[in-house]
Design a protein around this motif. Sequence first.
Motif, PDB file in Angstrom:
ATOM      1  N   GLY A   1      32.002  72.504  26.365  1.00 36.15           N
ATOM      2  CA  GLY A   1      31.617  72.149  25.009  1.00 36.15           C
ATOM      3  C   GLY A   1      31.812  73.286  24.021  1.00 36.15           C
ATOM      4  N   PRO A   2      31.383  73.072  22.775  1.00 36.12           N
ATOM      5  CA  PRO A   2      31.522  74.111  21.749  1.00 36.12           C
ATOM      6  C   PRO A   2      30.661  75.325  22.063  1.00 36.12           C
ATOM      7  CG  PRO A   2      30.119  72.314  20.975  1.00 36.12           C
ATOM      8  CD  PRO A   2      30.701  71.855  22.276  1.00 36.12           C
ATOM      9  N   PRO A   3      30.888  76.450  21.379  1.00 40.55           N
ATOM     10  CA  PRO A   3      30.084  77.656  21.633  1.00 40.55           C
ATOM     11  C   PRO A   3      28.589  77.361  21.597  1.00 40.55           C
ATOM     12  CG  PRO A   3      31.887  78.162  20.144  1.00 40.55           C
ATOM     13  CD  PRO A   3      31.915  76.674  20.341  1.00 40.55           C
ATOM     14  N   ALA A   4      27.874  77.930  22.565  1.00 43.43           N
ATOM     15  CA  ALA A   4      26.446  77.655  22.701  1.00 43.43           C
ATOM     16  C   ALA A   4      25.739  78.921  23.162  1.00 43.43           C
ATOM     17  CB  ALA A   4      26.220  76.526  23.705  1.00 43.43           C
ATOM     18  N   PRO A   5      24.447  79.038  22.910  1.00 46.77           N
ATOM     19  CA  PRO A   5      23.726  80.275  23.250  1.00 46.77           C
ATOM     20  C   PRO A   5      23.643  80.556  24.738  1.00 46.77           C
ATOM     21  CG  PRO A   5      22.211  78.579  22.459  1.00 46.77           C
ATOM     22  CD  PRO A   5      23.588  78.092  22.169  1.00 46.77           C
ATOM     23  N   TRP A   6      23.882  79.554  25.583  1.00 44.79           N
ATOM     24  CA  TRP A   6      23.815  79.784  27.033  1.00 44.79           C
ATOM     25  C   TRP A   6      25.149  80.243  27.621  1.00 44.79           C
ATOM     26  CZ3 TRP A   6      22.379  74.821  25.058  1.00 44.79           C
ATOM     27  CH2 TRP A   6      23.423  73.892  24.996  1.00 44.79           C
ATOM     28  N   HIS A   7      26.186  80.373  26.796  1.00 41.32           N
ATOM     29  CA  HIS A   7      27.502  80.774  27.300  1.00 41.32           C
ATOM     30  C   HIS A   7      27.554  82.259  27.639  1.00 41.32           C
ATOM     31  CE1 HIS A   7      30.052  77.269  25.453  1.00 41.32           C
ATOM     32  NE2 HIS A   7      29.105  76.854  26.277  1.00 41.32           N
ATOM     33  N   ARG A   8      28.249  82.577  28.726  1.00 44.03           N
ATOM     34  CA  ARG A   8      28.667  83.943  29.001  1.00 44.03           C
ATOM     35  C   ARG A   8      29.992  84.192  28.273  1.00 44.03           C
ATOM     36  NH1 ARG A   8      26.178  86.227  33.643  1.00 44.03           N
ATOM     37  NH2 ARG A   8      24.915  84.759  34.853  1.00 44.03           N
TER      38      ARG A   8
END
Length: 230
Positions: free
Chosen positions: A56-63
């Motif tokens: 999905g789109p950029p999210a706060p849980w992404h590394r």
Amino acid sequence: MTQPIAFYYGAGELEGLSRFDKVVLQADFYAKHELDLLREREVQTLGYLSLSEDVGPPAPWHRPERNPDWGGAFVHVGDPRWVAHVVDQATTAIAAGFSGLFLDTLNLEQTYPEDLPHLLTLIAAIREEARPEYLLANRGFGLLPKIADLVDGVLFESFSARWVDTESYAPWPDDVLEAHASVAERLLELDVDLYALDYADSDELADFAQRRAREFGMLCFVSDRVLSRI
């Protein structure tokens, strides 16, 4: 006569899918009336769910890191927002008519081993929400044997044969086959259904994969790299 399982990441093809006992599908590609039709034909539909990667789109849980093969972002599995996101996807798929879930991207033992306890907790949360529907885990060998208490089946993806690149397929080298056999023997000790998914572009390679899976008590499906065949 039906076949045990298929993995199909396209859309439609209801007649072809009706030849299988279980089918793993992309959850967003099928409407409720299609899933209901397959259920009426006694086909168990499992919706795809990624537990450690997000397309999905950029999210706060992404590394910062991404999967080099498929482009998805690796995630912090223990982030409460990611947990809520995945559990919501699971409940949405079940509400849409899926009769189970396919839990993918469980191989963290070589990349983010510190996330393995969080991954087990996430699977337990999905189990709680999806009960009594069927859960099939893809690999997840770093979670053995505890994962067997939370899922109904384990898939050994690429047990005997693999895609090398977008154009070619091959059996694993002998040392990898031996390592896979050792894991398969551990799986046989568990009270779960066992499946194999292998990749091949010839009858000879497909036959090799099917034969070897049977030797280790696994029901095998053979497809191409992008799972476009049924």
